[in-house]
Design a protein around this motif. Structure first.
Motif, short mmCIF file in Angstrom:
data_model
loop_
_atom_site.label_atom_id
_atom_site.label_comp_id
_atom_site.label_asym_id
_atom_site.label_seq_id
_atom_site.Cartn_x
_atom_site.Cartn_y
_atom_site.Cartn_z
N ILE A 14 35.06 50.10 25.63
CA ILE A 14 35.85 49.37 24.64
C ILE A 14 37.34 49.55 24.91
CG2 ILE A 14 36.41 49.21 22.17
CD1 ILE A 14 33.64 48.19 22.69
N GLU A 15 37.70 50.77 25.26
CA GLU A 15 39.10 51.08 25.53
C GLU A 15 39.63 50.24 26.70
OE1 GLU A 15 39.66 55.14 26.61
OE2 GLU A 15 41.84 54.93 26.78
N GLU A 16 38.83 50.18 27.75
CA GLU A 16 39.24 49.39 28.92
C GLU A 16 39.34 47.91 28.58
OE1 GLU A 16 37.46 51.78 32.77
OE2 GLU A 16 36.03 50.91 31.37
N ILE A 17 38.37 47.44 27.81
CA ILE A 17 38.38 46.02 27.44
C ILE A 17 39.65 45.70 26.65
CG2 ILE A 17 37.19 44.21 26.13
CD1 ILE A 17 34.57 45.75 26.73
N ALA A 18 40.00 46.62 25.74
CA ALA A 18 41.23 46.41 24.96
C ALA A 18 42.42 46.30 25.91
CB ALA A 18 41.41 47.56 23.97
N GLY A 19 42.44 47.17 26.92
CA GLY A 19 43.52 47.15 27.90
C GLY A 19 43.57 45.86 28.68
N ILE A 20 42.40 45.36 29.03
CA ILE A 20 42.35 44.13 29.83
C ILE A 20 42.76 42.93 28.98
CG2 ILE A 20 40.79 42.53 31.01
CD1 ILE A 20 39.16 45.05 31.86
N ILE B 14 32.92 41.74 19.40
CA ILE B 14 31.53 41.99 19.76
C ILE B 14 30.65 41.96 18.51
CG2 ILE B 14 29.94 43.76 20.63
CD1 ILE B 14 32.15 44.51 22.65
N TYR B 15 31.15 42.56 17.45
CA TYR B 15 30.36 42.59 16.23
C TYR B 15 30.09 41.17 15.71
CZ TYR B 15 28.66 43.79 11.65
OH TYR B 15 27.87 43.90 10.56
N LYS B 16 31.15 40.37 15.72
CA LYS B 16 30.97 39.00 15.24
C LYS B 16 30.00 38.21 16.10
CE LYS B 16 34.02 36.54 13.33
NZ LYS B 16 35.20 35.72 13.02
N ALA B 17 30.07 38.44 17.39
CA ALA B 17 29.15 37.74 18.30
C ALA B 17 27.71 38.13 18.00
CB ALA B 17 29.50 38.07 19.75
N LEU C 246 32.76 41.51 29.41
CA LEU C 246 33.35 42.75 29.90
C LEU C 246 32.51 43.96 29.49
CD1 LEU C 246 37.09 41.93 29.17
CD2 LEU C 246 36.03 42.13 31.43
N ARG C 247 31.91 43.87 28.30
CA ARG C 247 31.12 45.00 27.83
C ARG C 247 29.76 45.08 28.51
NH1 ARG C 247 30.05 49.06 27.67
NH2 ARG C 247 29.31 50.50 26.09
N TYR C 248 29.01 43.98 28.50
CA TYR C 248 27.62 44.05 28.93
C TYR C 248 27.44 43.76 30.41
CZ TYR C 248 26.52 44.45 24.04
OH TYR C 248 26.46 44.90 22.76
N PHE C 249 28.16 42.81 30.94
CA PHE C 249 27.97 42.51 32.36
C PHE C 249 28.82 43.43 33.22
CE2 PHE C 249 29.11 40.17 36.27
CZ PHE C 249 27.84 40.13 36.83
N ASP C 250 30.10 43.59 32.85
CA ASP C 250 31.01 44.35 33.71
C ASP C 250 31.05 45.83 33.37
OD1 ASP C 250 32.00 42.24 35.40
OD2 ASP C 250 32.94 41.42 33.61
N ASP C 251 30.42 46.19 32.26
CA ASP C 251 30.23 47.60 31.95
C ASP C 251 31.54 48.36 31.74
OD1 ASP C 251 28.49 49.61 31.39
OD2 ASP C 251 28.22 50.28 33.44
#
Lengths: 207, 381
Positions: A162-168, A180-183, A154-159
């Motif tokens: 962070i806020e939106e990702i949390a929502g999704i 993301i940090y752990k990855a 969601l972060r790198y491919f779908d752009d």
């Protein structure tokens, strides 16, 4: 290059306009939205379920629902893309009701930055070969837990932000940052193994 | 412990940094240029972080559906659409519905078969350095039933670049519609056009390239040219930019005759060379050669005016030109490659050949996905 930002705005506006047209029953607008998003949605869905039939069904259902319920769609959807992704995640969640929700959250809070950051950072930067880096990232993806891959996608491919990702994903922003940090931390560890194996490979080549 | 906000991991996950890599603009370019000026020792870290961001984007986007899946999904959606239509059908006023449908009909046909198949559906990555054996557009093509027709409609307000399986490229203008068979014929390459498009065709004398628009066939062996076959206009115009093109009317030919004419290895009919133009009347099928001077009267297409001559041109200018005329976005390492310059004349070459030539000159690699191009190289001394 500033043009791109303008484009992004126009793109956003167009989604909104298409959405309004869909609400009025415009099939063409609906086709455009399908065409624009079904591939990236499928890509995202594939991170949630290994079963391509489930993913296909879920993507279909998201669009079928939009068309079926078009008269009742909310007027002011903030981001069509965000709406689609969240709807897809729910769909897949429904399809496989034992979707892990708690499993990794408990793991989140423990680990912090490994002590030897400095060293591994340096050698990570030193990997010169682009192909080695590509391989390393590929390896990493196959080993990471699902939710980390989901967040990275969601972060790198779908752009998404962070806020939106949390929502999704239905988690806090802090959790998303943690995924993301752990990855990315795993990337560092992973790297050592690769470097050694490629070193061995080179040595073998000498003989 | 001390926290370095510009360590590799921090950069890779920094919103600001990601934004710069993915959507560079004047502002963030300046911001990171200043940063590097102040901390030149961070250059290696920045370069590595940028590459990881690109790799992460690429790798997490690997699971996109193949064409057959796209078609399957669309078919399922569409059948549901029209099921539910029945329930609602009495809502629309008949006259209104009629009008809407006529404009929409072909689009639906296109959509059900194909809209889906196209441009973006195929994610493929390939590298300049694997030059031998050009990667075909999609391995998935062969799985699709024979005679599937790919339809592209440019519903946007900007040009749409379509990459064909043989390496040729077509820049389809807004409102244009291009269709072609999914499974190429052995002895010729064929597309059908309505609207405007600019063609850059890979040379292949064994397989002539034919464009059909209304009653006109345009035949080439490898060259670049523009066709304006707009629905509203009574005339079709063809303008040659490089190489030679032949045109012939197919109004009075039957299928067999068209095939014969198309398969001839030489160019027959009326031939046009560089900068020559013709107009074909849709009504009476007559072809008229047009004078050369009235330039610009026919076209307002960016790509037709572009000479693609680069002489010690900084790469950022080269890439900006490509971005503009093909309406793509090119991401590359501005720090590493910003100083490179290019000497090349790329007129008439298809988009991919242009990228290949540029990458060869820069010792770089490129990747295309949808309208995104990534170029990765070590840079120049």
């Amino acid at each position: 290059m500033a043009v791109i930002n303008v484009d992004a705005l126009v793109g956003e506006k167009t989604d909104q306009q298409l959405w309004q047209r869909i609400r009025k029953g415009d099939e063409q607008a609906f086709t455009v939205i399908f065409e624009k998003y079904h591939r990236t949605l499928y890509n995202y869905g594939s991170k949630l379920s290994q079963n391509s039939a489930i993913v296909e069904d879920a993507v279909q259902d998201v669009f079928i629902d939009i068309w079926r319920l078009r008269n009742n769609l909310t007027d002011n959807v903030i981001s069509v893309k965000f709406y689609l992704y969240r709807a897809l995640r729910r769909r897949i969640h429904l399809a496989r009701d034992k979707f892990p929700v708690t499993e990794e959250i408990t793991l989140l809070h423990d680990t912090e930055t490994p002590a030897n950051t400095g060293n591994s950072e340096t050698s990570l930067i030193d990997i010169e070969s682009a192909s080695l880096r590509a391989k390393q990232v590929q390896n990493l993806m196959s080993q990471l837990p699902g939710r980390q891959v989901e967040a990275l996608t969601l972060r790198y491919f779908d752009d998404f932000s962070i806020e939106e990702i949390a929502g999704i994903m239905g988690v806090s922003e802090k959790s998303v940052r943690n995924f993301i940090y752990k990855a990315l931390t795993s990337l560092r560890h992973n790297r050592g193994i690769l470097l050694i194996s490629s070193l061995i490979f080179c040595l073998l080549g000498l003989f | 412990m001390t926290h370095d906000p510009y360590s590799l991991t921090e950069l890779i996950r920094s919103d600001e940094f990601i934004a710069w890599v993915m959507h560079p603009d004047a502002n963030n370019n300046e911001r990171w240029r200043l940063f590097l000026e102040n901390y030149p020792e961070k250059k290696g870290t920045i370069d590595a972080a940028r590459e990881y961001v690109i790799l992460l984007a690429k790798d997490t986007g690997r699971d996109q559906p193949i064409e057959t899946q796209s078609v399957r999904m669309w078919n399922a959606v569409e059948s549901q659409m029209h099921n539910s239509e029945k329930w609602h059908s009495n809502v629309d006023e008949p006259a209104e519905a009629e009008r809407v449908i006529s404009g929409w009909r072909w689009l639906r046909v296109a959509a059900s078969a194909v809209l889906i198949l196209s441009i973006g559906s195929v994610s493929y990555w390939f590298y300049c350095k694997q030059g031998n054996g050009r990667v075909s557009l999609s391995a998935g093509n062969k799985q699709v039933a024979v005679n599937d027709v790919i339809q592209k409609y440019n519903a946007t307000k900007k040009p749409l670049t379509i990459l064909l399986a043989d390496g040729s490229s077509v820049v389809l203008q807004p409102g244009g519609h291009l269709s072609y068979s999914d499974v190429p014929a052995a002895n010729r390459r064929e597309v059908t056009l309505t609207g405007k498009a600019f063609f850059e065709i890979v040379k292949n004398k064994e397989r002539p390239f034919l464009v059909y628009s209304y009653g006109l066939a345009t035949k080439v062996l490898g060259t670049s040219f523009m066709i304006d076959a707009s629905e509203a206009s009574k005339e079709i115009r063809v303008e040659v930019k490089t190489g030679t093109v032949s045109v012939f009317s197919i109004n009075n030919l039957d299928k067999k005759e068209i095939d014969e004419e198309s398969d001839k290895p030489e160019l027959t009919g009326i031939t046009l060379s560089q900068d020559q133009r013709i107009a074909f009347s849709k009504d009476n099928g007559k072809i008229v050669k047009l004078a050369n001077q009235a330039k610009g009267a026919v076209v307002d297409m960016d790509i037709l005016k572009q000479g693609f001559v680069f002489d010690e041109t900084p790469v950022h200018e080269v890439f900006e030109t490509l971005e503009r005329v093909y309406n793509v976005q090119i991401s590359y390492d501005k720090v590493k490659m910003g100083n490179c310059t290019l000497n090349a004349t790329l007129i008439g070459q298809p988009f991919r050949e242009k990228l290949e030539a540029i990458c060869n000159a820069l010792d770089a690699q490129y990747e295309i996905k949808d309208n995104q191009v990534w170029i990765v190289g070590k840079g120049c001394k």
